[in-house]
Design an enzyme around this catalytic site. Structure first.
Site, mmCIF file in Angstrom:
data_model
loop_
_atom_site.group_PDB
_atom_site.id
_atom_site.type_symbol
_atom_site.label_atom_id
_atom_site.label_comp_id
_atom_site.label_asym_id
_atom_site.label_seq_id
_atom_site.Cartn_x
_atom_site.Cartn_y
_atom_site.Cartn_z
ATOM 1 N N LYS A 324 0.833 -1.192 0.000
ATOM 2 C CA LYS A 324 0.000 0.000 0.000
ATOM 3 C C LYS A 324 0.878 1.256 0.000
ATOM 4 O O LYS A 324 2.016 1.234 0.472
ATOM 5 C CB LYS A 324 -0.860 0.043 1.273
ATOM 6 C CG LYS A 324 -1.914 -1.023 1.419
ATOM 7 C CD LYS A 324 -2.628 -0.863 2.753
ATOM 8 C CE LYS A 324 -3.670 -1.947 2.979
ATOM 9 N NZ LYS A 324 -4.833 -1.783 2.093
ATOM 10 N N ARG A 398 -10.361 -11.496 1.898
ATOM 11 C CA ARG A 398 -11.270 -12.523 1.385
ATOM 12 C C ARG A 398 -10.646 -13.910 1.449
ATOM 13 O O ARG A 398 -11.366 -14.910 1.468
ATOM 14 C CB ARG A 398 -11.718 -12.162 -0.032
ATOM 15 C CG ARG A 398 -10.647 -12.142 -1.084
ATOM 16 C CD ARG A 398 -11.059 -11.353 -2.316
ATOM 17 N NE ARG A 398 -11.052 -9.922 -2.042
ATOM 18 C CZ ARG A 398 -11.427 -8.998 -2.930
ATOM 19 N NH1 ARG A 398 -11.858 -9.355 -4.137
ATOM 20 N NH2 ARG A 398 -11.388 -7.719 -2.619
#
Length: 547
Positions: A324, A398
């Site tokens: 990120k 996920r």
């Protein structure tokens, strides 16, 4: 003067003004301030003359259409008469509109000289004028929140806010619950780790003219819900140099043990033996090894339905090799908010004696960069054998959820599966910061969750599971790809939900993507800066009404 009415205290007893944030040494497990129900009114309450109350809070509502005069509500005219002050004129001079969330403190002067006797002599020297808007539950929560922020640092506040002109149940109980919930939620502050702190403790709240059993039950329910939210906030706001998967697992074990709940913790060895390829891959780049925690509440009167709540528990997220930007990493200590919600929900369900079996499943990992980090292009084998092609290591949530959902489906036999996660930035693009994205395979579950969202003010928007987007999770080298490579499809929150749906079997399932409302940049009404605790009150409300 009417006889004194014994005060009914909710929560742990403590001296007025004592800090509500003592809790454990880690700052987790703190309790909100005390709320006292007092049958006497602002007209005859002896509390206003015994020196224990620092402020009296009264309520004002907006002017009626065609009128320019603020509307007093129960307790305000009586306080004006007892103090000998025109409170309506004061409110107008202060520029108040009566809107929910307004609060203005009047500091009354003290006399100079012994010969001067003022009408309010012996009464609390502060009067807080609080706007209650349309007196809906949302407005009264905001009123309670404004009262909490305007009285922080005082010892005790006596309030008529939310008092009804008639003691009709459930109106009086619902109003008291909303005010108290807003007050307790806004009383929260982030635990400070400084060597010294000048944080002001929230005041004890006394609700004047309210001590009916139905009101007491509503206030107790508000306290259970607010305490759950405080726990989520505490856990999510804990810095990640303190909070790793082992720390989270130990906090869950201690809190569950204190509540008498069943706990199971799987460490790296058990995860490897069980085939939890997603959790292990996400946690591989960190020196802090992953965990899977199960906490279960079973009511003594019978199991009812079995609801399993799975919460994403990424204790810090760098994005892994798909790293990120620096700015995006700053709030990533809150990326385990879903796991905190799941834990707080099962603890609150036990405290509220919910008549259904509730299980929280917490897949915990730290998504770091290291020599063993998983890579884009890797193929993972998740619990149950499904293979998944990795396209972006920053879509780690996920993967851990898929492992946990598949395990819950195969081993826990739930009637309903719910997962909660700060999952996708796409959800915030579509819905902003105030609504969670809600997906589901069962109409009754979705309807129930939406109704709970409206009641609690933790808003959600029902999103579609678009079957045409299934191509986004297809892979040429594995059973599934967990992130679309082709950008033309869009709908990132939808494709994430479609991926998760593959792991819930035939269960009734709902997915809450809380990336938007799970964090807040500033205090606003009952929401606090940082981790908001979104989801705990919503799920608890839904569970208490579930058939």
């Amino acid at each position: 003067m009417t006889p004194r009415t014994p005060a009914r205290r909710t929560g742990a007893d403590r001296a007025p003004g004592a800090s509500a944030a003592r809790g454990s040494a880690s700052g987790v497990g703190r309790t909100p301030p005390t709320v006292v129900l007092h049958g006497a009114t602002v007209v005859d309450s002896p509390l206003l003359e015994d020196g224990s109350v620092d402020a009296v809070a009264v309520q004002v509502a907006p002017a009626r259409p065609g009128d320019d005069v603020l509307q007093p509500r129960t307790g305000t005219p009586e306080a004006a008469a007892r103090y000998g002050i025109d409170l309506a004129e004061l409110a107008e001079r202060a520029g108040l509109t009566g809107a929910a969330g307004e609060a203005f403190t009047v500091h009354l002067p003290q006399p100079v000289g012994s010969s001067v006797v003022l009408p309010w002599a012996g009464l609390p020297a502060r009067i807080v004028l609080v706007g209650v808007g349309d007196e809906s539950p949302t407005a009264l929560r905001r009123a309670g929140a404004a009262l909490a922020r305007s009285t922080r640092g005082l010892r005790r506040v006596a309030a008529t806010v939310g008092a009804q002109t008639h003691h009709v149940v459930p109106a009086a109980a619902d109003a008291a619950r909303a005010v108290v919930e807003g007050y307790l939620l806004a009383s929260y502050t982030v635990p400070r780790m400084a060597s010294s702190s000048d944080d002001k403790a929230p005041a004890e709240l006394v609700l004047l003219g309210r001590d009916a059993p139905e009101v007491a039950a509503a206030v107790d329910a508000a306290r259970v819900a607010a305490t759950a939210t405080w726990l989520v906030r505490d856990l999510a706001n804990t810095p990640s140099n303190v909070k790793d998967p082992a720390w989270m697992a130990e906090r869950a074990r201690r809190l569950a043990g204190r509540a008498g709940l069943e706990v199971e913790v799987l460490g790296p060895r058990e995860l490897a033996a069980g085939g939890f390829g997603g959790i292990l891959a996400v946690g591989a780049g960190s020196a802090s090894t992953p965990r899977l925690v199960r906490v279960s509440w079973t009511p003594a009167a019978g199991p009812g339905r079995h609801v399993v709540v799975v919460g994403k528990g990424i204790t810090y997220d760098t994005g892994g090799l798909s790293i990120k930007p620096r700015e995006a990493m700053v709030p990533m200590k809150t990326d385990m908010a879903g796991a905190a919600v799941a834990l707080a929900t099962v603890l609150a369900a036990a405290q509220a004696r919910v008549p259904h079996r509730v299980t929280a499943v917490l897949p915990l990992a730290e998504n770091h960069v290291g020599a063993a980090s998983y890579r884009p292009g890797d193929v993972l084998r998740l619990y149950g054998g499904t293979t998944v092609e990795v396209a972006n290591t920053d879509a780690e949530g996920r993967l851990v959820l898929a492992d946990a959902l598949a395990w819950a489906d195969a081993t826990l036999d739930p009637d309903v599966l719910v997962d909660v996660a700060t999952l996708t930035g796409a959800a915030t693009l579509g819905l902003g910061k105030q609504h969670a994205a809600l997906y589901g395979t069962d109409d009754a579950v979705v309807t129930g969750l939406l109704a709970a969202a409206e009641r609690t003010g933790e808003l959600a928007w029902h999103m579609p599971l678009v079957d045409d987007y299934e191509e986004a999770v297809r892979s040429s080298v594995a059973d599934l790809r967990h992130v679309p490579v082709d950008r033309h499809i869009g709908g990132g929150s939808i494709t994430a939900a479609l991926f998760l749906r593959r792991f819930v079997g035939a269960r009734a399932w709902a997915h809450l993507d809380i990336a938007g409302p799970g964090r807040a940049p500033a205090d606003k009404h009952e929401v606090t800066e940082g981790a908001t605790g979104y989801g705990a009150r919503l799920l608890l409300d839904w569970l208490t009404r579930l058939d």
